[in-house]
Design a protein around this motif. Structure first.
Motif, mmCIF file in Angstrom:
data_model
loop_
_atom_site.group_PDB
_atom_site.id
_atom_site.type_symbol
_atom_site.label_atom_id
_atom_site.label_comp_id
_atom_site.label_asym_id
_atom_site.label_seq_id
_atom_site.Cartn_x
_atom_site.Cartn_y
_atom_site.Cartn_z
ATOM 1 N N UNK C 253 0.971 -1.131 -0.110
ATOM 2 C CA UNK C 253 0.024 0.013 -0.006
ATOM 3 C C UNK C 253 0.966 1.038 0.117
ATOM 4 N N UNK C 254 0.423 2.313 -0.420
ATOM 5 C CA UNK C 254 1.028 3.568 -0.336
ATOM 6 C C UNK C 254 1.352 3.887 1.069
ATOM 7 N N UNK C 257 4.268 1.950 2.054
ATOM 8 C CA UNK C 257 5.700 2.654 1.351
ATOM 9 C C UNK C 257 6.456 3.743 2.167
ATOM 10 N N UNK C 258 5.221 4.523 2.514
ATOM 11 C CA UNK C 258 5.498 5.717 3.208
ATOM 12 C C UNK C 258 6.106 5.455 4.779
ATOM 13 N N UNK C 259 5.523 4.430 5.216
ATOM 14 C CA UNK C 259 6.065 4.211 6.617
ATOM 15 C C UNK C 259 7.399 3.776 6.570
ATOM 16 N N UNK C 295 7.404 9.823 -1.465
ATOM 17 C CA UNK C 295 7.196 8.463 -1.891
ATOM 18 C C UNK C 295 5.789 8.510 -2.562
ATOM 19 N N UNK C 296 5.694 7.899 -3.714
ATOM 20 C CA UNK C 296 4.374 7.782 -4.526
ATOM 21 C C UNK C 296 4.185 6.314 -5.044
ATOM 22 N N UNK C 297 2.861 6.125 -5.325
ATOM 23 C CA UNK C 297 2.805 4.658 -5.900
ATOM 24 C C UNK C 297 1.723 4.870 -6.881
ATOM 25 N N UNK C 298 2.203 4.054 -7.982
ATOM 26 C CA UNK C 298 0.881 4.271 -9.354
ATOM 27 C C UNK C 298 0.526 2.842 -9.204
ATOM 28 N N UNK C 299 -0.589 2.489 -8.769
ATOM 29 C CA UNK C 299 -1.074 1.109 -8.513
ATOM 30 C C UNK C 299 -1.648 0.654 -9.896
ATOM 31 N N UNK C 300 -1.713 1.378 -11.044
ATOM 32 C CA UNK C 300 -2.014 0.763 -12.246
ATOM 33 C C UNK C 300 -1.136 0.122 -13.013
ATOM 34 N N UNK C 301 0.153 0.680 -12.570
ATOM 35 C CA UNK C 301 1.306 -0.064 -13.170
ATOM 36 C C UNK C 301 2.312 -0.587 -12.099
ATOM 37 N N UNK C 302 1.944 -0.526 -11.022
ATOM 38 C CA UNK C 302 2.614 -1.157 -9.678
ATOM 39 C C UNK C 302 4.048 -0.613 -9.793
#
Lengths: 344, 344, 344, 344
Positions: C253-254, C257-259, C295-302
């Motif tokens: 999860x975002x 990642x952040x943690x 820190x960022x997360x793009x779930x649609x491309x993992x």
């Protein structure tokens, strides 16, 4: 089609000439020379031009040979022999350098460190500021194209000087210039971290455009007219803004001042006198041959303030040179030069 | 430790105050107010400050209550009632706005559109330009901190004015300012594509810093002294460069002019008179409370040209306010303010 | 007081060292050398420093002689003999150049064109990135200070690499740098009109910081870790922004990642992991030794995207060198380095 | 002459359309609308255009009435009813907004917050990227002009996608944009002191151009193709630079990659594939409809890196819209669009 040659084509003024000439409907670039890039295509040196020109840099003689008119954008001293050779070959010569601008040899020697090689040639040269000396440019073989500051300042003050509205005190000219004015050569004062986030006055009251300005203003006034001239570098690529301060001889209204300017420049296609309240700025003239002028009055000190804005590479160099070419070749003066400036 | 409060902490002047106060060894920020961000941490509004301060924006009364000295950075008109309240509570008030700067109510009304609410308070206020009025600042309860242009211009011309070296004509002040001077509010003239690659004169001979400059110079001269003042926006964040043009009453050498400036500012810790030949520029003073001054002479027009450079947010606003605070609280005047400017 | 010497003091890294050391409470600058400006005061070369230092540039030997610790900011190849000489004299050596950064001689030879002069010295050198290799720096005599890109990129990706959260594909590192990173030397790619209004990728997948980054990441990961690294020049003075793209081995999860980042950097005084939703940018760290990371997360491309921002001259050069000095001399690591970055 | 109308003429895209149309030899501007400036001359809003146009801003209906083709540059949602009205009046409609770009209503609703008003109209709209979909544009009545990022990215990656040279992993697109892309509206992220000296990633993996890019690439590939897209703001007025990272399915030489691009774009008048070793940058395409593309290979990670550069206001907006108009009206596609970009 006029066959044009550019000597010094890879410097900034030469490259700007190429850009404007490539867009001129009556001109073809017959040749271009470069000491540093002989044998290279101009578009290799300036990739922005790729697909628009196949001109290859050669030596100077080849350029003169192929051209009807030769533009030279060279350091001081180098244009004198070239002009002689070009005229001898029966071609026109338009000099973007300073070799033929000053009518006094001693001033030329003082400010540029060279002497006249051929006084007769100097006498023949006409000063190519069409808005003021158009008549003498027609029919000329040899044109001295003005410098950038020396275009911006007279444009800002000419109506007052010509009409004798000023007292005789020196005119204060505070000018701000973009960095392309310093050309392509690498110097500390064109190094990005030095210029960015700075504002650098330089050559305070000692810039060599001073005698050229005074020569023009003295002619326009009919009597000796002096300027205090301070140039500043600001972190933009293009543009000269001249803020000029003058004292009126008699009381005038803001309206009268404005009318004077409107009338003086009424027939000039490249000069836009702004409406009252508007202020000239360099952002509105970039990439064009225009000169915007605004007129302001400070009643509490009886001071007129005029502001002119030009693109130093166009009206301040290559564009004005082409304007002179158009006059010499009896083309409409605006041919190839009516580019609308981008708004941003 | 002095407990300092900032009213208007999220505007640019307020935020700069916070930055400098956080680095001041004798001060703690006791409170900060913001109309727009009440309840938010200052570091949320300015993430650059994260980890350096936990100050939360509150209302104004809470700030006054917690502080020994209140700095106010507010639009015109809003400081008058606050100053009254603050003094009544037995605290000091340093105003970064214009409410207490002008000694003439009619000038204040003309240029700022407000009237004096309490003439006694106006009479008590001292004008916080330490280099010229240090003695009157000691012991003051209410300080009117000067504006940015009104700091830069007097610094450039004071030695000549004080010593009566000039003829009585108006002084021409051509100023160039970075965009932080316009503050945090969004306006067309702070929109990036408008400012970038431009140079915009504005409020020509009509900027409201004019009467404030003239008030200072008139005091220094001992007789009415007028200025023609034209500000320009240039595409940098910080800095004011003032280029000032004046006519000498008697002939002077460049050396004599230079000596005058050196002596005049000999004991000033924040003023650097540059060596002959060097030219002041804003790049050398950014992020510092310094004022660089250079002196130049144009013998051919008998004109003195002086150039001063300050960081508009520091010596032109927050830094000078802290300099005033140091004086009021009997601290060494440079406490917390001797930041070496970065070279690039 | 620690006596510090700077070899190569008039280059940009050297001048920045001087600026930061002048503000360091436990250091005095004992000497500074410059090949180009020997005999000149440093403040003549950088007028911004006038009144803050009287250091005069001398030769290198004199600097070594007077110092407890020598900082060298020199072109590749020149630090090897100097380090040897300095250590032989019983002093510490902190190298801001690349001579001691790479653990493979062949890599050094391939990318820098020099060979190792003294393998024992190379073996002794420690890589001065305190956040990752603090323990080995304590007690060191010879520190190789990392490059700017090679600081920014590992800071952005270390938590993921160390904890094996990534698949084994190369990490994509798209970096943007201010122009001071190119130093004081005049080059076409630092010429104002070339850089201004441009964005120039350069040395695509061929920049010599690549092997240094991979060396650091490989150590952190415990297995070979490769990067695709593309630097870009953008028209700002200072700052490196690294935008890094990585593929997760397992779903996260975002928040997780952040943690991870928060915990990894929890005790690092110079690293600020931004709150979720905020994005690192160079404007918030300039003139400071801080590194902001988001820190960022793009779930649609993992894909995980991390962004780090540093001031290339401080955390990317002089500041980190002083951080290393603090460690070596058993000072608190933040001594003299906790400058609050300006908000504008 | 084609009579062209501009709806939303005083926004940046509208103003740029005006600039380019005024220079188009087969077009006259028949009308222009502006909600904010109705009744004003366009040249009052943009003084740069003074003397080049007398167009006065009116309401929308008047513009539709007078025009053969209507260009609309409006916020999302507003073009749908206008397009319907324009087509009903027998005119062509070219939309610079996003209302007709997405083929999925749910995507449109998700990213733009509006629904389709007329599915038949949506079905009729063609996507106006001539280099890829030229055939479908001919004869169209309704064209959806692509966004700026959605032009730059597909230009950079199309040859690889079309020819199936890539593995199926998402394409990483790191884009840098000038500030005019954010338009004329005042926002914190266009405030000069915020942007200047900064580099701001924004809407990381959440920008609404993402689905539009993927739609184009999916069509070109013939299968679902995803991107990780991160835009950054850099302190320049104009330009988008897209740096794209892709993994090859099979081993290829740099030469083969380069040949692929040369061939793919061989007949495209606005695309310049740079010679091997050269790198695309925005400085070489400003104020032109050109797209420069350079191709690079990182053998050590088997990654292809391609870089494209456009002027966001021209090829990324107004220029491409006129290119589409030329196609619709059976003019040579380059009519009025072959502007040589300035070199500085």
């Amino acid at each position: 089609m006029i066959k044009a040659g550019i000597i010094g084509a890879t410097g900034y003024a030469g490259a700007e000439l190429a850009r404007l000439l490539l867009d001129h409907p009556e001109v073809t670039i017959a040749g271009a020379s470069s000491v540093s890039y002989e044998g290279k295509r101009l578009a290799e040196v300036y990739p922005a031009y790729e697909q628009f020109t196949d001109v290859v840099c050669t030596g100077e003689d080849e350029v003169i040979d192929k051209s009807d008119v030769v533009f030279a954008a060279l350091p001081a001293g180098l244009s004198q022999p070239l002009a002689k050779k070009t005229l001898a070959a029966g071609k026109k010569f338009i000099d973007l350098g300073a070799d033929f601008r000053l009518e006094s040899e001693s001033a030329y020697e003082k400010w540029y460190g060279h002497r006249w090689e051929d006084p007769a040639l100097q006498a023949e040269a006409v000063y190519g500021m069409p808005e003021f000396f158009r008549a003498s440019i027609k029919g000329a073989r040899l044109v001295a194209n003005p410098g950038c500051y020396t275009t911006a300042v007279p444009m800002a003050v000419a109506p007052l000087v010509v009409n004798h509205w000023l007292v005789d005190y020196p005119i204060t000219c505070d000018c701000k210039s973009g960095i392309t004015g310093a050309g392509r050569q690498l110097t500390e004062s064109t190094h990005f971290p030095v210029i960015n986030e700075g504002c650098h006055p330089y050559k305070i009251a000692s810039h060599r455009h001073t005698p050229e300005m005074e020569q023009t203003l003295t002619k326009l006034a009919g009597h000796i007219t002096e300027v205090t001239f301070v140039p500043h570098l600001i972190p933009v690529n293009r543009g000269i803004l001249a803020t000029c301060y003058m004292t009126l001889a008699n009381s005038r209204t803001a309206q009268a001042l404005h009318d004077l300017y409107r009338q003086f420049y009424a027939d000039e296609p490249f000069v836009r006198v702004l409406p009252e309240g508007a202020v000239a700025n360099i952002a509105s003239v970039r990439y064009s041959n225009l000169c915007d002028v605004s007129v302001h009055f400070d009643p509490h000190t009886n001071t007129v303030i005029t502001v002119s804005a030009i693109d130093n590479m166009v009206k301040g160099a290559a564009g004005q040179a082409i304007q002179n070419m158009n006059i010499i070749f009896d083309l409409p003066e605006t041919t190839g030069l009516l580019h609308l400036p981008p708004a941003f």
